[in-house]
Design a protein around this motif. Structure first.
Motif, mmCIF file in Angstrom:
data_model
loop_
_atom_site.group_PDB
_atom_site.id
_atom_site.type_symbol
_atom_site.label_atom_id
_atom_site.label_comp_id
_atom_site.label_asym_id
_atom_site.label_seq_id
_atom_site.Cartn_x
_atom_site.Cartn_y
_atom_site.Cartn_z
ATOM 1 N N GLY A 73 -11.104 32.482 14.625
ATOM 2 C CA GLY A 73 -11.209 33.905 14.340
ATOM 3 C C GLY A 73 -10.906 34.749 15.563
ATOM 4 O O GLY A 73 -11.062 34.304 16.704
ATOM 5 N N LEU A 74 -10.464 35.960 15.328
ATOM 6 C CA LEU A 74 -10.171 36.887 16.420
ATOM 7 C C LEU A 74 -11.416 37.711 16.728
ATOM 8 O O LEU A 74 -12.007 38.325 15.835
ATOM 9 C CB LEU A 74 -9.027 37.819 16.030
ATOM 10 C CG LEU A 74 -7.685 37.158 15.715
ATOM 11 C CD1 LEU A 74 -6.668 38.215 15.293
ATOM 12 C CD2 LEU A 74 -7.174 36.368 16.915
ATOM 13 N N ARG A 75 -11.819 37.701 17.971
ATOM 14 C CA ARG A 75 -12.987 38.485 18.378
ATOM 15 C C ARG A 75 -12.647 39.971 18.308
ATOM 16 O O ARG A 75 -11.639 40.414 18.862
ATOM 17 C CB ARG A 75 -13.414 38.100 19.790
ATOM 18 C CG ARG A 75 -14.694 38.784 20.259
ATOM 19 C CD ARG A 75 -14.986 38.382 21.697
ATOM 20 N NE ARG A 75 -16.120 39.100 22.239
ATOM 21 C CZ ARG A 75 -17.331 38.566 22.458
ATOM 22 N NH1 ARG A 75 -17.549 37.306 22.138
ATOM 23 N NH2 ARG A 75 -18.303 39.285 22.973
ATOM 24 N N LYS A 97 -22.676 43.632 21.061
ATOM 25 C CA LYS A 97 -22.300 42.860 19.887
ATOM 26 C C LYS A 97 -20.783 42.806 19.753
ATOM 27 O O LYS A 97 -20.049 43.475 20.472
ATOM 28 C CB LYS A 97 -22.916 43.467 18.622
ATOM 29 C CG LYS A 97 -24.428 43.361 18.531
ATOM 30 C CD LYS A 97 -24.929 43.899 17.200
ATOM 31 C CE LYS A 97 -26.448 43.745 17.076
ATOM 32 N NZ LYS A 97 -26.944 44.227 15.766
ATOM 33 N N HIS A 98 -20.337 41.998 18.797
ATOM 34 C CA HIS A 98 -18.932 41.961 18.429
ATOM 35 C C HIS A 98 -18.841 41.521 16.975
ATOM 36 O O HIS A 98 -19.835 41.110 16.368
ATOM 37 C CB HIS A 98 -18.145 40.997 19.320
ATOM 38 C CG HIS A 98 -18.494 39.550 19.120
ATOM 39 N ND1 HIS A 98 -19.555 38.944 19.762
ATOM 40 C CD2 HIS A 98 -17.953 38.590 18.322
ATOM 41 C CE1 HIS A 98 -19.642 37.693 19.391
ATOM 42 N NE2 HIS A 98 -18.684 37.445 18.512
ATOM 43 N N ALA A 99 -17.668 41.627 16.384
ATOM 44 C CA ALA A 99 -17.395 41.111 15.048
ATOM 45 C C ALA A 99 -16.264 40.098 15.162
ATOM 46 O O ALA A 99 -15.664 39.936 16.237
ATOM 47 C CB ALA A 99 -17.027 42.247 14.100
ATOM 48 N N THR A 100 -15.985 39.396 14.082
ATOM 49 C CA THR A 100 -14.939 38.376 14.078
ATOM 50 C C THR A 100 -13.998 38.628 12.920
ATOM 51 O O THR A 100 -14.439 38.784 11.773
ATOM 52 C CB THR A 100 -15.544 36.962 13.948
ATOM 53 O OG1 THR A 100 -16.434 36.719 15.046
ATOM 54 C CG2 THR A 100 -14.448 35.901 13.944
ATOM 55 N N VAL A 101 -12.699 38.678 13.203
ATOM 56 C CA VAL A 101 -11.690 38.822 12.158
ATOM 57 C C VAL A 101 -11.311 37.428 11.670
ATOM 58 O O VAL A 101 -10.723 36.635 12.413
ATOM 59 C CB VAL A 101 -10.449 39.566 12.669
ATOM 60 C CG1 VAL A 101 -9.384 39.653 11.579
ATOM 61 C CG2 VAL A 101 -10.816 40.965 13.158
ATOM 62 N N TYR A 102 -11.692 37.114 10.437
ATOM 63 C CA TYR A 102 -11.437 35.791 9.848
ATOM 64 C C TYR A 102 -11.428 35.996 8.341
ATOM 65 O O TYR A 102 -12.434 36.355 7.753
ATOM 66 C CB TYR A 102 -12.536 34.819 10.262
ATOM 67 C CG TYR A 102 -12.265 33.359 9.940
ATOM 68 C CD1 TYR A 102 -11.325 32.630 10.652
ATOM 69 C CD2 TYR A 102 -12.959 32.724 8.922
ATOM 70 C CE1 TYR A 102 -11.094 31.295 10.372
ATOM 71 C CE2 TYR A 102 -12.740 31.390 8.628
ATOM 72 C CZ TYR A 102 -11.808 30.683 9.353
ATOM 73 O OH TYR A 102 -11.577 29.344 9.079
#
Length: 392
Positions: A73-75, A97-102
């Motif tokens: 996944g892309l951070r 925080k961060h999210a994940t592109v998946y």
């Protein structure tokens, strides 16, 4: 002639929420069967969004399927809000925080692979699925599979079969409490193997309508543009999409746009919907069966995962600890999380879309953007909501 089976939990629906619930129950040693009306290929062919919050990644990891999402996944460390030729960057590092592109399709495939590996039972193309005796202590589900009629006795039923599924429809109308808002527009989406126009996801407010720059990888992009709710996908092709999309892009992004053939095109309506009757007797509603949010806030999949995790934990306590309190509190705990996400998705939709032709409404949007750009507190609030609010 009807044949009878028995399990502890029947899960209706093999989308991400149903599959995740199944994997979590498997790891808790709770017997269950998943019934899905469609084929496995059809389920995998549904193209959906794919921005995952950190609690979603944690739930996938708990189910034994988080490795690919974390590795491939892309951070996502933030995103851009754009309007006219102006912009504001929402930086997730401000809240740690961060999210994940998946993509959701990849999440579904990971869950399917894990289910095959553990020998879990998923009956695809199960027809005439119908829950019965929900208010009794001995509910059951009838269905047809491979030409034979079956009855599945169980303790509980998890309705993970989406907005149009049979689960919510099995609750008496007199017991349903529903809240809904349908927006007068939808998203025309195009998936293409082209490099993304922006390194980070961008939500763009244009005077003629919303558009979004999203990415699935460094070489695959998914773009969205606002169209009327009455729009017919048959009137669109890739060339027409690219022409409209380029016309609404800020100039710096328009000159970077790479076009290409469409791998998939679709139009998704935008609606907000919550059924607060998330439990009726021995039936529990999970994910889209209970709530729908416009994709503007990237909440749909994350809410569904949260429901599945919530219900799996409650069932574990029931079976392993003989404690029913979490099952009794499932509805209230889930709704406390859901309403906050519904609010944020509704707010983001109103901020970024052309809502009316009223010039005053447009000026209010521009004022909101300018306030957000000048206020660290406003940017933090958006980051907190996007990445997922902590629940009590």
């Amino acid at each position: 002639m009807e044949e009878t089976r028995r399990t502890q939990v029947v899960i209706i629906g093999a989308g991400p929420s149903g599959l995740l619930l199944g994997q979590l129950l498997h790891r808790h040693g709770i017997d269950h069967v998943i019934l899905e009306s469609r084929s496995a290929d059809y389920v995998l062919g549904r193209v959906r969004a794919g921005v995952l919050e950190q609690p979603t990644i944690a739930a996938l990891r708990e189910a034994g399927v988080g490795d690919r999402a974390e590795q491939e996944g892309l951070r996502m460390n933030g995103f851009d809000l754009r309007w006219d030729e102006e912009s504001c960057h929402i930086d997730f590092s401000r809240i740690g925080k961060h999210a994940t592109v998946y993509g959701q399709t990849r999440v579904t495939r990971d869950l399917m692979d894990a289910r095959v590996a553990c020998g879990g039972i998923t009956l695809y193309e199960a027809g005439d699925v119908q829950p019965h005796d929900l208010e009794s202590s001995r509910p059951y589900v009838t269905y047809r599979h491979e030409g034979r009629q079956w009855r599945m006795d169980c303790d509980f039923i998890a309705g993970c079969d989406g907005f149009h599924g049979v689960s919510r429809q099995s609750i008496p109308k007199s017991a349903l409490q529903e809240y809904a808002l349908t927006f007068p527009f939808g998203w025309l989406a195009l998936l293409a193997d082209v490099p993304p126009v922006s390194e980070e996801v961008a939500w763009i407010n244009h005077a003629d309508g919303f558009l979004m720059c999203s990415l699935r990888s460094r070489t695959r992009s998914r773009y969205y543009v606002q169209v009327p709710a009455t729009e017919d996908i048959r009137h669109w092709d890739a060339d027409k999409f690219w022409d409209l999309y380029r016309s609404r892009l800020p100039s710096d992004l328009a000159e970077k746009l790479v076009t290409g053939p469409a791998l998939e095109m679709s139009i998704a309506p935008l609606r907000s919907y919550v059924c607060t009757t998330m439990r009726h007797g021995r039936l529990f509603l999970v994910g889209d069966a209970a709530h729908i949010v416009p994709p503007t806030g990237a909440k749909g999949l994350n809410l569904a995962v949260g429901d599945a995790k919530e219900l799996a934990d409650a069932l574990r306590r029931h079976y392993l600890d003989h404690d029913t309190s979490d099952l009794d509190g499932y509805r209230d705990r889930a709704l406390a999380r859901i309403w906050k996400a519904v609010r944020f998705s509704w707010w983001m939709t109103n901020l970024t879309h052309k809502m009316t032709d009223n010039p005053f409404a447009r000026q209010m949007q521009l004022a909101e953007f300018e306030y957000t750009r000048s206020s660290e507190a406003a940017q933090i609030a958006i980051a907190e909501n996007f990445c997922g609010l902590e629940t009590a």
